[in-house]
Design an enzyme around this catalytic site. Structure first.
Site, PDB file in Angstrom:
ATOM      1  N   TYR A   1      36.836 -22.009  12.680  1.00  0.00           N
ATOM      2  CA  TYR A   1      35.399 -22.382  12.536  1.00  0.00           C
ATOM      3  C   TYR A   1      35.306 -23.897  12.801  1.00  0.00           C
ATOM      4  O   TYR A   1      34.655 -24.440  12.026  1.00  0.00           O
ATOM      5  CB  TYR A   1      35.088 -22.014  10.984  1.00  0.00           C
ATOM      6  CG  TYR A   1      35.390 -20.687  10.519  1.00  0.00           C
ATOM      7  CD1 TYR A   1      35.355 -19.527  11.293  1.00  0.00           C
ATOM      8  CD2 TYR A   1      35.852 -20.576   9.481  1.00  0.00           C
ATOM      9  CE1 TYR A   1      35.769 -18.230  10.931  1.00  0.00           C
ATOM     10  CE2 TYR A   1      36.230 -18.955   8.884  1.00  0.00           C
ATOM     11  CZ  TYR A   1      36.139 -18.242   9.788  1.00  0.00           C
ATOM     12  OH  TYR A   1      36.522 -16.972   9.155  1.00  0.00           O
ATOM     13  N   HIS A   2      35.818 -24.415  13.798  1.00  0.00           N
ATOM     14  CA  HIS A   2      35.668 -25.611  14.222  1.00  0.00           C
ATOM     15  C   HIS A   2      35.118 -25.865  15.778  1.00  0.00           C
ATOM     16  O   HIS A   2      35.762 -26.570  16.546  1.00  0.00           O
ATOM     17  CB  HIS A   2      37.302 -26.460  14.228  1.00  0.00           C
ATOM     18  CG  HIS A   2      37.794 -26.463  12.946  1.00  0.00           C
ATOM     19  ND1 HIS A   2      39.095 -26.526  12.523  1.00  0.00           N
ATOM     20  CD2 HIS A   2      37.144 -26.367  11.639  1.00  0.00           C
ATOM     21  CE1 HIS A   2      39.542 -26.523  11.381  1.00  0.00           C
ATOM     22  NE2 HIS A   2      38.095 -26.326  10.581  1.00  0.00           N
ATOM     23  N   PRO A   3      33.852 -25.274  16.049  1.00  0.00           N
ATOM     24  CA  PRO A   3      33.567 -25.449  17.228  1.00  0.00           C
ATOM     25  C   PRO A   3      32.945 -26.881  17.391  1.00  0.00           C
ATOM     26  O   PRO A   3      32.396 -27.687  16.809  1.00  0.00           O
ATOM     27  CB  PRO A   3      32.302 -24.628  17.199  1.00  0.00           C
ATOM     28  CG  PRO A   3      31.950 -24.434  15.813  1.00  0.00           C
ATOM     29  CD  PRO A   3      33.065 -24.565  14.883  1.00  0.00           C
TER      30      PRO A   3
END
Length: 527
Positions: free
Chosen positions: A450-452
């Site tokens: 969850y690190h776009p």
């Protein structure tokens, strides 16, 4: 034109809340901060899931996005929808990238973004409770504390023992520029449980300013223009109607998913993509939505012994940062001991494991070579975008994750760790030395950290795939800026929240270098 505000900041997350607080410190500057989700103005009014730093909030304050991981498999893709954004719902990991990460940004044509340039902005945000000196800050809006030895769970102590037995170094301060090895995670909390988001740290002290307006429950449809100059935003009100709010400057800080979709709805993006949705092309910038980078994760997990897991334990407490064999990029792998992982929100993993809660050793690849893309599903501002992470498109990532799982297996089978679990789920010993079987396990177990980042990449306009310049201004426009995780040219070797806050600090400094452009204009109505 008469402007209602000097600055409109769209999105109140890790970077946007910072910008609104810093810009409104100039009392002559009228600032509007918009947020599509709710705003909790006091600690007492903030829900428990937001205050509880020991667990991520993945449902109550979420955009409910889905993302394609690999070969058609889709997964939940949580993003915070409230003031504070993902800083208000995440795992509270306050970790910086390596100095090489930011030096690379500068080398790619972004002066002012090297490690020495951005270090003062990391220091400005911090109130480090453990360390001081040339690499740390005190008195800033975001507290940074590390887990003490007596606060660690049995699983965390076992993980550290396993790492040290495997020959990894011990480190006390993972935010030191030369840190590597295993040690306590720096966390954005002041005590053992309470998450400090940017809404709490930055907006809290700024709320009483008469020149700052916070408009929660506000969905931005698009940016307004007069020629190439951004003049405000259109706010969606439903049934196809909207309100126009004018400003001297518009700053998109809606994150790596939100900012590029607003740009595309405003006619800025790949011409073929815009044409597919009937959007008039204002600027053909093919880099908008491209270069989507995220950290892929997998690991080795176990069924816990009865009574071993307490849901109140912190999700994570220690981290091993290390370099893959043969890699030239320091700290390109992260390993964690996960105290508890609730599978009720992940039915595929629940089905594979057969138990609702697992624990174990998680692997996160820090420098993936694969690149994804973000596109519109519709010009409707309430429609979710199409998120294609495109994990495993590059063979480098497959090899790195496969070898990393072998390390997870070694650490999980250290006696101090193994004694805490009944059995390892899904993965079997016969697969560990079989590249094909292990590669299939990686495919099956792979998920996002969850690190776009990277979907409005910063760089010189000579590169057709860049979107903003080193001052965060959108190429080919005036008075339109992007400042959030989307501008990262490459992903950092760390959880991205702290770097996103730094981007807010750095952008605020760049944007306050001169006087308010619209000073003296008549003020209009608030949103």
């Amino acid at each position: 034109m008469t402007y209602q505000y000097d600055d409109i900041v769209v999105g109140s997350g890790s970077a946007g809340a910072v910008l609104a607080a810093r810009l409104s410190a100039d009392t002559s500057r009228r600032v509007l901060l918009t947020e599509s989700g709710p705003d909790y103005s006091t600690v007492d009014s903030t829900p428990r899931d937001i205050l509880n730093g020991n667990a991520m909030s993945l449902e109550a304050h979420d955009w409910n996005y889905r993302a394609e991981i690999y070969d058609g498999r889709r997964t939940r893709f949580p993003r915070g929808r409230l003031t504070g954004g993902s800083s208000a719902v995440g795992a509270t990991i306050a970790l910086r990238g390596t100095p090489d990460d930011y030096d690379e940004w500068a080398a790619l044509g972004n002066p002012g973004w090297s490690y020495s340039d951005v270090l003062p902005y990391f220091q400005r945000m911090e109130d480090d409770l453990d360390y001081s000196g040339e690499y740390h800050g005190q008195g800033g809006p975001i507290p940074i504390r590390r887990w003490r030895p007596d606060e660690l769970t049995d699983a965390q102590r076992a993980f550290q023992e396993a790492c040290l037995a495997a020959g990894y170094a011990e480190t006390k301060d993972h935010n030191h520029p030369t840190a590597t090895g295993v040690g306590p995670i720096p966390s954005n909390r002041r005590d053992l449980t309470t998450r400090t988001s940017t809404a709490m740290g930055y907006l809290g002290p700024a709320r009483s300013r008469p020149n700052l307006t916070i408009a929660a429950g506000t969905t931005v449809e698009r940016v307004l223009f007069d020629g190439d100059r951004a003049t405000g935003i259109r706010v969606a009100r439903g049934n196809g109607s909207g309100d126009d709010i004018h400003a001297g400057r518009v700053i998109l800080s809606a994150g790596a998913i939100g900012s590029p979709t607003i740009l595309m709805r405003s006619g800025i993006g790949p011409a073929d993509e815009l044409g597919r949705h009937g959007i008039d092309v204002r600027l053909d910038l093919p880099g908008v939505g491209g270069n989507l980078i995220d950290h892929p994760r997998t690991g080795v997990f176990m069924v816990p012994n009865p009574g071993m897991i307490n849901p109140g334990y912190p999700f994570l407490q220690t981290i091993l940062r290390t370099t893959a064999a043969g890699s030239a990029e320091t700290n390109d792998l992260q390993y964690y001991m996960v105290n508890h992982f609730d599978l009720n929100l992940f039915p595929e993993l629940y089905m594979l494991s057969g138990v609702p809660v697992i624990f174990g050793v998680m692997l996160v690849l820090q420098r993936p070579k694969s690149r994804g893309r973000l596109t519109l599903s519709s010009p409707d501002p309430t429609a979710p975008p199409v998120i294609d992470l495109n994990f495993l498109a590059d063979d480098h990532d497959v090899r790195a994750l496969t070898e990393g799982v072998r390390t997870c297996w070694e650490l999980a089978n250290h006696p101090s760790v193994r004694r805490l679990g009944e059995e390892i789920v899904v993965l079997r010993e016969r697969a560990i030395n079989n590249d094909r079987m292990l590669g299939q396990y990686v495919i099956t177990s792979l998920d996002s950290a969850y690190h776009p980042v990277g979907t409005a990449r910063m760089g010189p306009d000579a590169d057709p795939m860049t979107v903003v310049d080193s001052g965060c201004r959108v190429h080919g426009t005036t008075d339109l800026y992007v400042a959030d995780a989307s501008i990262m040219p490459n992903i950092v070797r760390a959880n991205t929240n702290l770097t996103s806050i730094m981007i807010g600090e750095r952008a605020a400094a760049l944007l306050t270098a001169g006087p308010p452009r619209t000073s003296g204009d008549q003020a209009g109505q608030a949103a």
